[in-house]
Design an enzyme around this catalytic site. Sequence first.
Site, PDB file in Angstrom:
ATOM      1  N   GLY A   1       3.574   6.226   8.398  1.00  0.00           N
ATOM      2  CA  GLY A   1       4.937   6.439   7.918  1.00  0.00           C
ATOM      3  C   GLY A   1       5.862   5.296   8.290  1.00  0.00           C
ATOM      4  O   GLY A   1       6.901   5.099   7.671  1.00  0.00           O
ATOM      5  N   ASN A   2       5.482   4.519   9.319  1.00  0.00           N
ATOM      6  CA  ASN A   2       6.251   3.322   9.683  1.00  0.00           C
ATOM      7  C   ASN A   2       5.964   2.157   8.739  1.00  0.00           C
ATOM      8  O   ASN A   2       6.709   1.165   8.735  1.00  0.00           O
ATOM      9  CB  ASN A   2       5.938   2.875  11.106  1.00  0.00           C
ATOM     10  CG  ASN A   2       6.767   3.576  12.158  1.00  0.00           C
ATOM     11  OD1 ASN A   2       6.252   4.389  12.922  1.00  0.00           O
ATOM     12  ND2 ASN A   2       8.059   3.274  12.192  1.00  0.00           N
ATOM     13  N   SER A   3       4.889   2.250   7.977  1.00  0.00           N
ATOM     14  CA  SER A   3       4.492   1.137   7.115  1.00  0.00           C
ATOM     15  C   SER A   3       5.630   0.701   6.205  1.00  0.00           C
ATOM     16  O   SER A   3       6.240   1.523   5.520  1.00  0.00           O
ATOM     17  CB  SER A   3       3.289   1.541   6.261  1.00  0.00           C
ATOM     18  OG  SER A   3       2.144   1.701   7.047  1.00  0.00           O
TER      19      SER A   3
ATOM     20  N   HIS B   1       0.817  -1.220   0.000  1.00  0.00           N
ATOM     21  CA  HIS B   1       0.000   0.000   0.000  1.00  0.00           C
ATOM     22  C   HIS B   1       0.850   1.271   0.000  1.00  0.00           C
ATOM     23  O   HIS B   1       0.360   2.344  -0.328  1.00  0.00           O
ATOM     24  CB  HIS B   1      -0.971   0.001   1.185  1.00  0.00           C
ATOM     25  CG  HIS B   1      -0.342   0.256   2.521  1.00  0.00           C
ATOM     26  ND1 HIS B   1      -0.009  -0.754   3.404  1.00  0.00           N
ATOM     27  CD2 HIS B   1       0.020   1.409   3.137  1.00  0.00           C
ATOM     28  CE1 HIS B   1       0.513  -0.232   4.499  1.00  0.00           C
ATOM     29  NE2 HIS B   1       0.543   1.081   4.364  1.00  0.00           N
TER      30      HIS B   1
ATOM     31  N   ASP C   1       0.056  -7.603   1.365  1.00  0.00           N
ATOM     32  CA  ASP C   1       0.559  -6.236   1.556  1.00  0.00           C
ATOM     33  C   ASP C   1       2.082  -6.186   1.557  1.00  0.00           C
ATOM     34  O   ASP C   1       2.700  -5.472   2.347  1.00  0.00           O
ATOM     35  CB  ASP C   1       0.018  -5.628   2.849  1.00  0.00           C
ATOM     36  CG  ASP C   1       0.028  -4.100   2.810  1.00  0.00           C
ATOM     37  OD1 ASP C   1       0.309  -3.540   1.733  1.00  0.00           O
ATOM     38  OD2 ASP C   1      -0.219  -3.476   3.853  1.00  0.00           O
TER      39      ASP C   1
END
Length: 299
Positions: free
Chosen positions: A250-252, A148, A178
């Site tokens: 933002g850690n994704s 994503h 994902d």
Amino acid sequence: MARIMARRIASAVVVASLAIAALVVAGRVEVDLRWGGGAAHAIDLFGSDEPEAAEKPAPGRFWKEDGEAQPIVPQGVPGSFADLAERTSPGVVNIQTSKKIRGAAVARSFEEFFFGGPFGEGMEEREVPSLGSGFVISTDGYIVTNAHVIEDVESIKAIFADGKELDATVVGRDSKTDIALIRVEPEKPLFALPLGNSDRVRPGEWVVAIGNPFGLEHTVTAGIVSAKHRVIGQGSYDDYIQTDAAINPGNSGGPLLNLSGEVIGINTAIRPAANTIGFAVPVNMAKDVLPQLRTAGHV
């Protein structure tokens, strides 16, 4: 007749007294006389080996106290995460993406606000930036992130801990798990993070997350594995590692590391109403997907 009976009783008492005295002298009988209130009480007259009666619980107490188990000292408790963060940060990247979308333009005048223009006017194309994280898995430039993070984007930049920026291209992505694989073209070999074994991870183990929350580059947070095999309604492959290491937008795509510096999860989702409930895709799931993304671009 009565005299004869009295003599016999007296003789029996004397014999018994002599027998007890002999046993006391021989150490076979322990006698403890306590005087209190004018009365003598014999304690353990015949040296019984039976254990003392257990202490009766206080009135109303029906629970167990004073467990006999020894305290469990956590193994591998670090005095600091600084060495781990310093060693692994070169393998973590901040990802900046941008995509163009069409939307309503801001009205420039009173008339335009109320009446607009000809059909199609008032819609303009603009570039929207987005942030994420990733980590290097091979020295020749392959980087793992979330699907994503790079979905429908037109440009991707990978920013390293030393500030260097490299353009990246999408190699493959799988929306169901994902997981995405992107690649940069480095001038020299990159530092790659080793992949661990997420099946061996146990709740309660220390973990460290490194990423790009809210654009704050290379932020390090620490916590423990809170649970495994979490189903959070994200699809047919829900099998997340839950952690209380702080994870934010933002850690994704960033790594969840064990104390050996191995990636055991890919930080993916959060519970918006809580700041200590985050979820990571187990790295063993990524191991099954990444070879297919590299060769075919999809699963």
